[in-house]
Motif scaffolding. Structure first.
Motif, PDB file in Angstrom:
ATOM      1  N   ALA A  60     150.728  14.493  61.647  1.00 16.73           N
ATOM      2  CA  ALA A  60     151.719  15.408  61.065  1.00 16.73           C
ATOM      3  C   ALA A  60     152.756  15.814  62.116  1.00 16.73           C
ATOM      4  CB  ALA A  60     151.019  16.634  60.488  1.00 16.73           C
ATOM      5  N   GLU A  61     152.312  16.097  63.331  1.00 19.12           N
ATOM      6  CA  GLU A  61     153.227  16.466  64.414  1.00 19.12           C
ATOM      7  C   GLU A  61     154.171  15.303  64.748  1.00 19.12           C
ATOM      8  OE1 GLU A  61     150.509  17.608  67.486  1.00 19.12           O
ATOM      9  OE2 GLU A  61     150.168  19.594  66.614  1.00 19.12           O
ATOM     10  N   PHE A  62     153.638  14.094  64.772  1.00 20.44           N
ATOM     11  CA  PHE A  62     154.436  12.891  65.052  1.00 20.44           C
ATOM     12  C   PHE A  62     155.527  12.712  63.995  1.00 20.44           C
ATOM     13  CE2 PHE A  62     155.142   8.327  64.366  1.00 20.44           C
ATOM     14  CZ  PHE A  62     155.540   7.929  65.635  1.00 20.44           C
ATOM     15  N   LEU A  63     155.149  12.841  62.717  1.00 17.92           N
ATOM     16  CA  LEU A  63     156.119  12.673  61.638  1.00 17.92           C
ATOM     17  C   LEU A  63     157.236  13.703  61.718  1.00 17.92           C
ATOM     18  CD1 LEU A  63     153.803  11.891  58.591  1.00 17.92           C
ATOM     19  CD2 LEU A  63     155.089  10.279  59.997  1.00 17.92           C
ATOM     20  N   VAL A  64     156.887  14.937  62.047  1.00 15.38           N
ATOM     21  CA  VAL A  64     157.891  15.989  62.170  1.00 15.38           C
ATOM     22  C   VAL A  64     158.790  15.728  63.378  1.00 15.38           C
ATOM     23  CG1 VAL A  64     158.229  18.437  62.685  1.00 15.38           C
ATOM     24  CG2 VAL A  64     156.559  17.750  60.962  1.00 15.38           C
ATOM     25  N   LYS A  65     158.196  15.387  64.508  1.00 17.29           N
ATOM     26  CA  LYS A  65     158.960  15.168  65.738  1.00 17.29           C
ATOM     27  C   LYS A  65     160.042  14.112  65.554  1.00 17.29           C
ATOM     28  CE  LYS A  65     158.537  14.091  70.622  1.00 17.29           C
ATOM     29  NZ  LYS A  65     157.605  13.929  71.734  1.00 17.29           N
TER      30      LYS A  65
END
Length: 78
Positions: A60-65
């Motif tokens: 989820a953090e990767f997709l947002v970043k």
């Protein structure tokens, strides 16, 4: 290109290329991503998650970043 501007450009990140793209496309939303760093982070998410919960958090953090939340292909991987 038939009068249609490209929606994405992939480059090797040379400063001269970034400047030229910015000069030509500054009216559009422009985001330059270091592809090598992105790929390394992707591998880290996949290979360095010790359990499902850690993976899902890192994913989820990767997709947002990288602003990939709306990417259909990635969304369909779930």
């Amino acid at each position: 290109m038939g009068g249609v501007h490209p929606t994405a450009i992939i480059t090797d990140q040379r400063e001269s290329i970034k400047i030229a793209i910015w000069d030509l496309m500054q009216y559009k939303i422009h985001r330059v991503t270091d592809l090598s760093r992105c790929c390394n982070e992707f591998k880290g998410v996949v290979y360095n998650s010790l359990n499902i919960q850690i993976f899902e958090t890192k994913w989820a953090e990767f997709l947002v970043k990288y602003s990939l939340q709306g990417n259909e292909w990635l969304r369909d991987l779930q």
